[in-house]
Motif scaffolding. Structure first.
Motif, PDB file in Angstrom:
ATOM      1  N   THR A  55      49.937  18.057  58.372  1.00 33.33           N
ATOM      2  CA  THR A  55      49.622  16.631  58.314  1.00 33.33           C
ATOM      3  C   THR A  55      49.062  16.186  59.656  1.00 33.33           C
ATOM      4  OG1 THR A  55      50.506  14.476  57.605  1.00 33.33           O
ATOM      5  CG2 THR A  55      51.912  15.821  59.047  1.00 33.33           C
ATOM      6  N   GLY A  56      48.773  14.905  59.775  1.00 28.37           N
ATOM      7  CA  GLY A  56      48.247  14.359  61.016  1.00 28.37           C
ATOM      8  C   GLY A  56      49.089  13.200  61.506  1.00 28.37           C
ATOM      9  N   ALA A  57      49.062  12.973  62.803  1.00 30.21           N
ATOM     10  CA  ALA A  57      49.736  11.815  63.387  1.00 30.21           C
ATOM     11  C   ALA A  57      48.783  10.623  63.371  1.00 30.21           C
ATOM     12  CB  ALA A  57      50.171  12.123  64.815  1.00 30.21           C
ATOM     13  N   ALA A 104      48.825  20.503  52.219  1.00 27.70           N
ATOM     14  CA  ALA A 104      48.219  19.507  53.100  1.00 27.70           C
ATOM     15  C   ALA A 104      48.742  18.137  52.707  1.00 27.70           C
ATOM     16  CB  ALA A 104      46.702  19.538  52.986  1.00 27.70           C
ATOM     17  N   ALA A 105      49.149  17.358  53.695  1.00 26.71           N
ATOM     18  CA  ALA A 105      49.566  15.976  53.473  1.00 26.71           C
ATOM     19  C   ALA A 105      48.578  15.093  54.227  1.00 26.71           C
ATOM     20  CB  ALA A 105      50.994  15.754  53.955  1.00 26.71           C
ATOM     21  N   ILE A 124      46.815  19.837  47.984  1.00 26.46           N
ATOM     22  CA  ILE A 124      46.467  18.683  48.814  1.00 26.46           C
ATOM     23  C   ILE A 124      47.136  17.442  48.246  1.00 26.46           C
ATOM     24  CG2 ILE A 124      44.620  17.230  49.723  1.00 26.46           C
ATOM     25  CD1 ILE A 124      42.715  19.627  49.361  1.00 26.46           C
ATOM     26  N   LEU A 125      48.033  16.856  49.023  1.00 26.51           N
ATOM     27  CA  LEU A 125      48.557  15.527  48.733  1.00 26.51           C
ATOM     28  C   LEU A 125      47.822  14.552  49.636  1.00 26.51           C
ATOM     29  CD1 LEU A 125      52.429  16.177  48.723  1.00 26.51           C
ATOM     30  CD2 LEU A 125      50.803  16.451  46.847  1.00 26.51           C
ATOM     31  N   ALA A 126      47.595  13.355  49.151  1.00 26.57           N
ATOM     32  CA  ALA A 126      46.901  12.351  49.967  1.00 26.57           C
ATOM     33  C   ALA A 126      47.568  11.003  49.782  1.00 26.57           C
ATOM     34  CB  ALA A 126      45.426  12.264  49.585  1.00 26.57           C
ATOM     35  N   ARG A 193      57.258  13.141  49.748  1.00 23.13           N
ATOM     36  CA  ARG A 193      56.763  13.849  48.567  1.00 23.13           C
ATOM     37  C   ARG A 193      56.356  15.281  48.918  1.00 23.13           C
ATOM     38  NH1 ARG A 193      57.461  15.985  44.181  1.00 23.13           N
ATOM     39  NH2 ARG A 193      55.603  16.474  42.942  1.00 23.13           N
ATOM     40  N   ALA A 194      55.758  15.462  50.095  1.00 26.99           N
ATOM     41  CA  ALA A 194      55.395  16.818  50.519  1.00 26.99           C
ATOM     42  C   ALA A 194      56.640  17.687  50.643  1.00 26.99           C
ATOM     43  CB  ALA A 194      54.640  16.767  51.843  1.00 26.99           C
TER      44      ALA A 194
END
Length: 260
Positions: A55-57, A104-105, A124-126, A193-194
């Motif tokens: 994920t990203g910050a 991937a989140a 891929i979760l978004a 969820r991830a």
């Protein structure tokens, strides 16, 4: 001082990698890619690893390559820029080659190299409202992180072409309908969820999952359909003596959850 461009947390068999340049929308600088390489080295040494989450910050997953660094490299030498892109591609390949499932989140925008990192993940979760696109051609760039291969493996040719040629970003909800994104969830629920999905995976046989993932990697290319079927059977022949198989069949017989 330890570099924090990419952070790693590990708990319950789940490794979480966080791209951590929020002020630059997690642009993939040389420093970040070297940090990612070190984190991948650490992941390889983890005992009991079952799942990786990336994920990203901040408000973006990743805005892609650091174009300021690209410009500086090009000014010095075209060869230098090619070397940087080759290194980046090798690191992304290592992400794709992680032997356990990678989720991937996408916590926000994912463009160009950010999209290419998403494409190295198994799922891929978004978050709601996340914008995802290729964007390379907007700045006169040809993709070098695998997008021209991996995106066409995930989407129909015409939908991949739309992302490539328009350089537009597309809402995650639309990409879920296209089949690129698995789920779209509220941003404040994304990591929960991830982790839920990761824990679902952790309840199953890690050896069987690794075997299935490795088959997915080897079943592309020029192999015939019959070759791929035989490879599946060969994988079974190696798996037949693994304790996970015996435990799974035993648990079925006694109607209890298996202990993997």
């Amino acid at each position: 001082m330890e570099d924090s461009s990419v952070n790693l947390a590990y708990e319950d068999g789940i490794a979480t990698l966080t791209l951590n340049r929020p002020d630059s929308l997690n642009a993939m600088s040389g420093r970040m890619m070297r940090s990612l390489e070190r984190r991948l080295d650490e992941i390889e040494r983890l005992s009991g690893l079952r799942v990786v989450i990336i994920t990203g910050a901040g408000r973006a997953f990743s805005a892609g390559g650091d174009l300021k660094e690209f410009e500086e490299a090009l000014s010095a030498s075209g060869t230098k820029l090619v070397d940087i892109l080759r290194y980046n591609q090798d690191i992304l390949q290592r992400v794709e080659d992680i032997p356990v499932p990678v989720i991937a989140a996408a916590n926000g925008t994912a463009i160009a190299g950010g999209l290419e990192l998403l494409l190295c993940c198994d799922m891929i979760l978004a978050c709601e409202g996340a914008l995802i696109g290729d964007g390379h051609v907007r700045y006169g760039i040809v993709p070098a992180g695998g997008a021209t291969v991996r995106l066409r493996e995930r989407l129909s040719p015409s939908r991949a072409a739309q992302l490539f040629y328009t350089a537009s970003t597309i809402n995650a909800e639309i990409l879920a309908a296209w089949g690129l994104v698995n789920e779209v969830v509220p941003k404040d629920r994304l990591m929960d969820r991830a982790r839920e999905l990761a824990l679902e995976i952790c309840r199953n046989s890690p050896e069987a999952i690794r075997a299935i993932k490795s088959l997915g990697r080897t079943q592309s290319g020029d192999r015939t359909r019959q070759d791929r079927l035989r490879m599946e059977l060969e994988k079974w022949s190696h798996h037949v003596s693994h304790p996970d198989l015996a435990e799974g069949l035993r648990s079925f017989g006694v109607r209890k959850a298996p202990d993997f």
